[in-house]
Design a protein around this motif. Sequence first.
Motif, PDB file in Angstrom:
ATOM      1  N   LYS A 171       0.866  -1.112   0.183  1.00 42.12           N
ATOM      2  CA  LYS A 171       0.192   0.112   0.087  1.00 42.12           C
ATOM      3  C   LYS A 171       0.865   1.109  -0.096  1.00 42.12           C
ATOM      4  N   ALA A 172       2.018   1.119   0.679  1.00 47.31           N
ATOM      5  CA  ALA A 172       2.892   2.324   0.666  1.00 47.31           C
ATOM      6  C   ALA A 172       3.615   2.524  -0.645  1.00 47.31           C
ATOM      7  N   ALA A 173       3.966   1.477  -1.344  1.00 52.63           N
ATOM      8  CA  ALA A 173       4.293   1.526  -2.486  1.00 52.63           C
ATOM      9  C   ALA A 173       3.498   2.274  -3.703  1.00 52.63           C
ATOM     10  N   SER A 174       2.060   1.891  -3.590  1.00 55.13           N
ATOM     11  CA  SER A 174       1.095   2.419  -4.413  1.00 55.13           C
ATOM     12  C   SER A 174       0.847   3.686  -4.117  1.00 55.13           C
ATOM     13  N   TYR A 175       0.913   3.981  -2.805  1.00 56.67           N
ATOM     14  CA  TYR A 175       0.522   5.355  -2.532  1.00 56.67           C
ATOM     15  C   TYR A 175       1.672   6.374  -2.967  1.00 56.67           C
ATOM     16  N   ARG A 176       3.060   5.987  -2.699  1.00 51.16           N
ATOM     17  CA  ARG A 176       3.899   6.910  -3.442  1.00 51.16           C
ATOM     18  C   ARG A 176       3.993   6.907  -4.848  1.00 51.16           C
ATOM     19  N   ILE A 177       3.584   5.915  -5.581  1.00 57.91           N
ATOM     20  CA  ILE A 177       3.362   6.041  -7.323  1.00 57.91           C
ATOM     21  C   ILE A 177       2.179   6.980  -7.535  1.00 57.91           C
ATOM     22  N   ARG A 178       1.134   6.964  -6.830  1.00 55.98           N
ATOM     23  CA  ARG A 178       0.053   7.916  -6.944  1.00 55.98           C
ATOM     24  C   ARG A 178       0.389   9.311  -6.802  1.00 55.98           C
ATOM     25  N   LYS A 179       1.171   9.380  -5.811  1.00 51.31           N
ATOM     26  CA  LYS A 179       1.556  10.950  -5.353  1.00 51.31           C
ATOM     27  C   LYS A 179       2.706  11.407  -6.352  1.00 51.31           C
ATOM     28  N   ASN A 180       3.403  10.508  -6.697  1.00 52.35           N
ATOM     29  CA  ASN A 180       4.317  10.876  -7.902  1.00 52.35           C
ATOM     30  C   ASN A 180       3.700  11.202  -9.194  1.00 52.35           C
ATOM     31  N   ARG A 181       2.698  10.844  -9.572  1.00 55.08           N
ATOM     32  CA  ARG A 181       1.799  11.142 -10.546  1.00 55.08           C
ATOM     33  C   ARG A 181       1.289  12.357 -10.566  1.00 55.08           C
ATOM     34  N   SER A 182       0.965  12.536  -9.359  1.00 48.70           N
ATOM     35  CA  SER A 182      -0.159  14.027  -9.216  1.00 48.70           C
ATOM     36  C   SER A 182       0.874  15.319  -9.347  1.00 48.70           C
TER      37      SER A 182
END
Length: 95
Positions: free
Chosen positions: A84-95
């Motif tokens: 979940k933390a990895a997915s969160y970081r990916i989503r934040k980097n796309r924003s």
Amino acid sequence: MMTIEAMHELLLENARKPDRALYDDYERAILMHIDGVLQDMPPDDHDLVLPFNYHERMAYIKSRPYQYHSIIQLKGIHEEFTKKAASYRIRKNRS
């Protein structure tokens, strides 16, 4: 220092009579990892990365330390949190 995975394997090998000091180190390492990641993100986002039923699962683990199911629950919490933390970081980097 041993990795979380290595500690997990040793605990499972000796699940009938786990090394209590190793279990304590294992639990501490997982909780330190989770706390370290949570400190780097806004408090409102913590629920986005914490595993499902995190607090209930931790209460179960605390009430039954050194038991096989607590070892398994800790591993599950660590794996879910890491994903979940990895997915969160990916989503934040796309924003």
